[in-house]
Design a protein around this motif. Structure first.
Motif, PDB file in Angstrom:
ATOM      1  N   ILE A 265       8.340  -4.396   5.391  1.00 22.18           N
ATOM      2  CA  ILE A 265       7.822  -3.848   6.645  1.00 22.18           C
ATOM      3  C   ILE A 265       8.909  -3.836   7.721  1.00 22.18           C
ATOM      4  O   ILE A 265       9.569  -4.842   7.972  1.00 22.18           O
TER       5      ILE A 265
ATOM      6  N   ILE B 252       3.523   8.404   6.220  1.00 22.53           N
ATOM      7  CA  ILE B 252       2.483   8.260   7.229  1.00 22.53           C
ATOM      8  C   ILE B 252       3.076   8.665   8.575  1.00 22.53           C
ATOM      9  O   ILE B 252       4.177   8.217   8.923  1.00 22.53           O
TER      10      ILE B 252
ATOM     11  N   SER C  48       4.091   8.344  12.154  1.00 21.76           N
ATOM     12  CA  SER C  48       4.319   7.103  12.879  1.00 21.76           C
ATOM     13  C   SER C  48       5.339   7.332  13.982  1.00 21.76           C
ATOM     14  O   SER C  48       6.105   8.299  13.949  1.00 21.76           O
TER      15      SER C  48
ATOM     16  N   VAL D  62       6.427   1.355   6.970  1.00 21.55           N
ATOM     17  CA  VAL D  62       5.382   0.992   7.928  1.00 21.55           C
ATOM     18  C   VAL D  62       4.206   0.262   7.266  1.00 21.55           C
ATOM     19  O   VAL D  62       3.400  -0.352   7.959  1.00 21.55           O
ATOM     20  N   GLN D  63       4.107   0.336   5.949  1.00 22.13           N
ATOM     21  CA  GLN D  63       3.009  -0.328   5.255  1.00 22.13           C
ATOM     22  C   GLN D  63       3.458  -0.720   3.848  1.00 22.13           C
ATOM     23  O   GLN D  63       4.179   0.014   3.194  1.00 22.13           O
ATOM     24  N   GLU D  64       3.007  -1.900   3.417  1.00 17.89           N
ATOM     25  CA  GLU D  64       3.312  -2.356   2.066  1.00 17.89           C
ATOM     26  C   GLU D  64       2.001  -2.391   1.276  1.00 17.89           C
ATOM     27  O   GLU D  64       1.066  -3.082   1.651  1.00 17.89           O
ATOM     28  N   MET D  65       1.952  -1.626   0.198  1.00 15.83           N
ATOM     29  CA  MET D  65       0.744  -1.583  -0.617  1.00 15.83           C
ATOM     30  C   MET D  65       0.779  -2.602  -1.746  1.00 15.83           C
ATOM     31  O   MET D  65      -0.256  -3.099  -2.163  1.00 15.83           O
TER      32      MET D  65
ATOM     33  N   VAL E 202       5.493   1.105  -1.103  1.00 15.39           N
ATOM     34  CA  VAL E 202       5.397   1.175   0.351  1.00 15.39           C
ATOM     35  C   VAL E 202       5.065   2.574   0.859  1.00 15.39           C
ATOM     36  O   VAL E 202       5.176   3.551   0.119  1.00 15.39           O
TER      37      VAL E 202
END
Length: 181
Positions: free
Chosen positions: A131, A146, A148, A156-159, A175
């Motif tokens: 992140i 995404i 942003s 911006v996001q970790e899945m 990510v």
């Protein structure tokens, strides 16, 4: 006989010195041939020693790598267990955490997660930071973009968390990255 200029005796039996090479004899040819063979054998010996040393070094490195990374397959398999344990704990609501009936179960799950992370640490398994960092294709796998306000290409996001074992990638972090525009 005497030399007229200085009355010194002259030896007629002495042969004048010449710079002509010695006549080739069978012994000289044989010595030259043996010298060449000796040089070739010495060169072959040096090459053989160097090759032996290289083989030994490669074998030592392979043994060291085998010791260091022997548990790689097992580590990859156990990552899914760590993921599921983390998801189970994250799914618990504050009401469930406050419930005295399941509090011992939650405490046990948290202790298990701490122990698992401790085992990872002892074996050189570390989580990959993601992140807020720029996408690194060697450690991150971009799954989607995404919109942003972050710089394009920033995570911006970790899945799914990624992990390294010493200096080798066990699993890339999955990510989402900031989209341009």
């Amino acid at each position: 006989m005497t030399n007229i200029e200085n009355d010194t005796p002259v030896d007629d039996s002495a042969t004048p010195e010449t710079d002509a090479p010695e006549a080739a004899t069978p012994e000289n040819d044989e010595v030259a041939q043996l010298t060449e063979q000796l040089a070739a054998v010495q060169q072959d010996l040096l090459y053989a020693r160097a090759e032996t040393q290289n083989v030994r070094r490669r074998a030592e490195k392979e043994v060291a790598d085998a010791h260091a990374y022997a548990a790689t397959k097992f580590a990859r398999d156990i990552l899914s267990v760590a993921d599921n344990l983390g998801r189970a704990l994250a799914a618990l609501s504050e009401e469930q955490r406050a419930d005295d009936a399941i509090k011992p179960l939650i405490t046990g799950l948290e202790a298990t997660e701490r122990e698992l992370l401790s085992v990872f640490e002892r074996n050189g398994i570390t989580r990959i930071a993601a992140i807020g960092l720029p996408l690194d294709p060697n450690q991150h796998q971009a799954m989607l973009e995404i919109p942003s306000e972050q710089t394009p290409g920033t995570i911006v996001q970790e899945m799914q968390a990624g992990y390294m074992m010493k200096d080798r990638l066990l699993r890339p972090a999955m990510v989402a990255v900031a989209k341009a525009g």
